[in-house]
Design an enzyme around this catalytic site. Structure first.
Site, mmCIF file in Angstrom:
data_model
loop_
_atom_site.group_PDB
_atom_site.id
_atom_site.type_symbol
_atom_site.label_atom_id
_atom_site.label_comp_id
_atom_site.label_asym_id
_atom_site.label_seq_id
_atom_site.Cartn_x
_atom_site.Cartn_y
_atom_site.Cartn_z
ATOM 1 N N GLY A 12 46.072 38.266 -5.676
ATOM 2 C CA GLY A 12 44.682 38.132 -5.217
ATOM 3 C C GLY A 12 44.461 38.687 -3.824
ATOM 4 N N ALA A 15 46.126 36.671 -0.763
ATOM 5 C CA ALA A 15 47.567 36.917 -0.644
ATOM 6 C C ALA A 15 47.817 38.275 0.005
ATOM 7 C CB ALA A 15 48.215 36.850 -2.026
ATOM 8 N N LYS A 145 40.362 26.429 0.776
ATOM 9 C CA LYS A 145 39.017 25.902 0.558
ATOM 10 C C LYS A 145 38.417 26.599 -0.667
ATOM 11 C CE LYS A 145 35.777 28.936 2.888
ATOM 12 N NZ LYS A 145 34.791 29.194 3.883
ATOM 13 N N ASP A 174 41.941 24.919 6.828
ATOM 14 C CA ASP A 174 40.639 25.307 7.346
ATOM 15 C C ASP A 174 40.998 26.415 8.333
ATOM 16 O OD1 ASP A 174 38.416 25.662 9.071
ATOM 17 O OD2 ASP A 174 37.625 23.737 8.407
ATOM 18 N N HIS A 175 40.763 27.669 7.939
ATOM 19 C CA HIS A 175 41.353 28.749 8.744
ATOM 20 C C HIS A 175 40.776 28.815 10.161
ATOM 21 C CE1 HIS A 175 38.016 31.043 6.836
ATOM 22 N NE2 HIS A 175 37.930 31.532 8.042
ATOM 23 N N HIS A 237 34.255 24.247 8.511
ATOM 24 C CA HIS A 237 34.492 24.888 9.812
ATOM 25 C C HIS A 237 33.616 24.335 10.943
ATOM 26 C CE1 HIS A 237 36.521 27.473 7.101
ATOM 27 N NE2 HIS A 237 35.470 28.180 6.754
HETATM 28 P P1 NAD Z 1 41.231 36.395 -6.075
HETATM 29 O O1 NAD Z 1 40.234 36.273 -7.197
HETATM 30 O O2 NAD Z 1 41.310 37.698 -5.359
HETATM 31 O O3 NAD Z 1 42.694 36.077 -6.653
HETATM 32 C C1 NAD Z 1 42.926 35.102 -7.627
HETATM 33 C C2 NAD Z 1 44.406 35.079 -8.034
HETATM 34 O O4 NAD Z 1 44.595 34.041 -8.997
HETATM 35 C C3 NAD Z 1 44.932 36.362 -8.679
HETATM 36 O O5 NAD Z 1 46.242 36.574 -8.239
HETATM 37 C C4 NAD Z 1 44.939 36.011 -10.185
HETATM 38 O O6 NAD Z 1 45.933 36.691 -10.927
HETATM 39 C C5 NAD Z 1 45.301 34.551 -10.132
HETATM 40 N N1 NAD Z 1 44.862 33.827 -11.349
HETATM 41 C C6 NAD Z 1 43.592 33.667 -11.814
HETATM 42 N N2 NAD Z 1 43.616 32.941 -12.960
HETATM 43 C C7 NAD Z 1 44.913 32.631 -13.243
HETATM 44 C C8 NAD Z 1 45.585 31.887 -14.267
HETATM 45 N N3 NAD Z 1 44.916 31.308 -15.283
HETATM 46 N N4 NAD Z 1 46.929 31.775 -14.194
HETATM 47 C C9 NAD Z 1 47.613 32.355 -13.174
HETATM 48 N N5 NAD Z 1 47.042 33.048 -12.174
HETATM 49 C C10 NAD Z 1 45.719 33.203 -12.213
HETATM 50 O O7 NAD Z 1 40.930 35.181 -5.074
HETATM 51 P P2 NAD Z 1 41.150 35.135 -3.461
HETATM 52 O O8 NAD Z 1 40.025 35.809 -2.779
HETATM 53 O O9 NAD Z 1 42.533 35.590 -3.153
HETATM 54 O O10 NAD Z 1 40.975 33.575 -3.136
HETATM 55 C C11 NAD Z 1 41.944 32.600 -3.486
HETATM 56 C C12 NAD Z 1 41.571 31.263 -2.870
HETATM 57 O O11 NAD Z 1 41.519 31.380 -1.467
HETATM 58 C C13 NAD Z 1 40.207 30.713 -3.276
HETATM 59 O O12 NAD Z 1 40.282 29.320 -3.301
HETATM 60 C C14 NAD Z 1 39.304 31.170 -2.143
HETATM 61 O O13 NAD Z 1 38.166 30.330 -2.002
HETATM 62 C C15 NAD Z 1 40.249 30.991 -0.962
HETATM 63 N N6 NAD Z 1 39.922 31.804 0.203
HETATM 64 C C16 NAD Z 1 39.979 33.162 0.152
HETATM 65 C C17 NAD Z 1 39.717 33.909 1.293
HETATM 66 C C18 NAD Z 1 39.804 35.414 1.286
HETATM 67 O O14 NAD Z 1 39.699 35.988 2.372
HETATM 68 N N7 NAD Z 1 40.000 36.059 0.171
HETATM 69 C C19 NAD Z 1 39.380 33.259 2.491
HETATM 70 C C20 NAD Z 1 39.338 31.863 2.524
HETATM 71 C C21 NAD Z 1 39.623 31.156 1.366
#
Ligand code: NAD
Length: 496
Positions: A12, A15, A145, A174-175, A237
């Site tokens: 995602g 990561a 979050k 909470d970043h 936040h």
């Molecule tokens: P994303 O949609 O980019 O990634 C989701 C990940 O989950 C992918 O690796 C996908 O393969 C995996 N996934 C989905 N369904 C699955 C399943 N059934 N089994 C196994 N794996 C599965 O999401 P993201 O933007 O990386 O966000 C992830 C979390 O972090 C969320 O809770 C989001 O609110 C939080 N968050 C993200 C950010 C950001 O900058 N992206 C910032 C703050 C918080």
């Protein structure tokens, strides 16, 4: 720190943009020992080699460097996994046990949930029932979050998590608490004899916290429609910053003591409900407008957004803390998308002196302000009055400024790097305790209950502005105004 880090959602956005680069920095700085392994877990089938390549690519694109990257990436393993399928956890467990032995990890495990929140509870339950949490070392859960959608859903999620992890094993991210200047709030307050004695309702007239973005909702429309600015920004936040500004000095700098003081602030926050909500809170939604010379669409014209959407992209409010220190001092908070500038700042406005002998030409003396610049600039500015050079006894405003030559980006890997390191060391101070989450949802739920009952006349602010007029009126009726955030930038200060 020796541990196995399991990242759920390893393909995602979070990561790739934050977690891999942050782990790399820790590795580069010698903060990860040679004894660590990372298991990336996601749905898509990938070989270890392909996964390691994606880790290298993310580090390279985030940091533009790759010395020792092969060595770093060799610690990464991949498991294609369906989070709802028990047999998949069995395979994961075998893999984790083998890595534990191979790297001598002492059974220490960190489970990082970087995926859609609807899976958080399911994963926690499986980790327990499929034996992944049966370890002889420590086990910790890091959770992103949003933590629930309201108090009821947050409670349900918490109960699921708590079947597998105790409260002190749960690290709710909470970043903002990873940001350098947010961490600095307590040092500025408690390490300076010139601030702490004044930090109360006798000397402070109001505190303003602004967190403005220029970005719109972009491709996050589907999520944002169910959230809005109140849940996405204010519940976590903004309220965390209020707690850090308002808390009493802890008796010791330990996690429990600091969290206990923050919780006491949440307990003292005045709940507003029913019709009173309109006297304390204002919501907004952006219409079209111009940002950096470019025409941008209205929120309702963004992808995956309802044409009649009642979701707020802006919120401003007055938070009152009914305790001895803060009675009568408003904490004004506002946050929104598609605003004039990208900035997070705290302005502490001190009360006027009892009698003013000096006047600046044609206007009254400025109040003293302490400005804490959270992002993109990092620093503090103190606004004072001093004699105008050469003049008679005219006063003019001077600004003493300290700029951290830190990082200039929103939500940078540095914040995550600090938080990951804290988690590895077992320091949960900069993560939110369940009690903070619960009090904060309780406060926010009462506001959303009123808003959900009526449709606002949206859109009510132009993209590129600082929000609806009603947000200005909120302060005007108390005799205050929002200090213009761009005028307060460190670069606009003399006497740096
Ligand atoms: P994303 O949609 O980019 O990634 C989701 C990940 O989950 C992918 O690796 C996908 O393969 C995996 N996934 C989905 N369904 C699955 C399943 N059934 N089994 C196994 N794996 C599965 O999401 P993201 O933007 O990386 O966000 C992830 C979390 O972090 C969320 O809770 C989001 O609110 C939080 N968050 C993200 C950010 C950001 O900058 N992206 C910032 C703050 C918080």
């Amino acid at each position: 720190m020796t541990s196995l880090i399991m990242i759920f959602g390893a393909t995602g956005d979070l990561a790739k943009r934050k977690l891999f680069p942050s782990l790399y920095r820790l590795f580069e700085r010698g903060r990860l020992s040679e004894q660590f392994a990372v298991v990336g877990v996601a749905r898509r089938p990938l070989s270890n080699d392909e996964f390691q390549q994606s880790v290298k690519d993310s580090v390279q694109s985030a940091l533009g460097k790759d010395e020792r990257i092969d060595e770093f990436a060799s610690h990464f393993y991949y498991h294609s996994h369906d989070v709802t399928n028990s047999s998949s956890y069995q395979t994961l467990k075998t893999m984790a046990n083998e890595l534990d032995e191979h790297y001598h990890l002492g059974g220490n495990r960190i489970f990082y949930l970087a995926m859609a929140p609807e899976f958080f509870g399911t994963i926690a339950l499986h980790l327990k029932s499929d034996g992944l949490t049966d370890v002889k070392g420590f086990k910790r859960l890091v959770i992103e979050k949003p933590f629930g959608h309201d108090l009821a859903s947050a409670k349900e999620l918490n109960e699921q998590i708590r079947t597998a992890f105790s409260e002190d094993e749960v690290y709710r991210i909470d970043h903002y608490l990873g940001k350098e200047m947010v961490r600095n709030i307590e040092v500025i307050r408690f390490a300076n004899a010139i601030f702490e004695p004044l930090w109360n309702n006798r000397y402070i007239s109001n505190i303003q916290i602004t967190s403005s973005e220029t970005l719109g909702v972009e491709e996050r429309g589907r999520y944002y429609e169910t959230s809005g600015a109140l849940r996405d920004m204010l519940q976590n936040h903004m309220m965390q910053m209020v707690a850090l500004l308002a808390m009493e000095p802890p008796i010791k700098l330990t996690t429990d003591e600091i969290r206990a003081e923050k919780v006491r602030v949440f307990r003292a926050v005045r709940n507003v409900e029913g019709e009173d909500v309109h006297n304390y809170f204002v919501r907004g939604q952006y219409g079209e407008g111009t940002i950096d010379g470019k025409q941008v669409p209205a929120y309702r014209d963004e992808p995956m957004v309802d044409k009649e959407s009642n979701t707020e992209t802006f919120v401003a409010g007055k938070v009152m803390i009914d305790n001895f220190r803060w009675a009568g001092v408003p904490f004004y908070i506002r946050t929104g998308k598609r605003m004039t500038t990208k900035s997070t700042k705290i302005v502490v406005q001190f009360k006027d002196i009892p009698m003013n002998l000096y006047y600046q030409t044609e206007k009254e003396l400025n109040p003293n302000l302490l400005v804490i610049h959270i992002q993109p600039e990092e620093g503090i500015t103190l606004h004072l009055n001093a004699k105008k050079a050469g003049g008679h006894l005219d006063a003019q405003e001077v600004k003493l400024s300290f700029a951290n030559s830190g990082v200039n980006a929103m939500n940078t890997p540095e914040g995550y790097e600090k938080l990951l390191y804290d988690c590895m060391r077992g320091d949960a101070t900069n993560f939110t305790h369940w009690d903070e989450v619960a009090y904060s949802w309780n406060f926010v739920d009462k506001i959303s209950a009123v808003w959900e009952k009526s449709k606002e006349n949206f859109p009510n602010y132009e993209s590129g502005s600082m929000g609806p007029k009603a947000a200005d009126e909120l302060l005007e009726k108390d005799g205050f105004f929002w200090w213009p955030v761009t005028d307060l930038d460190v670069d606009n200060c003399q006497g740096k």
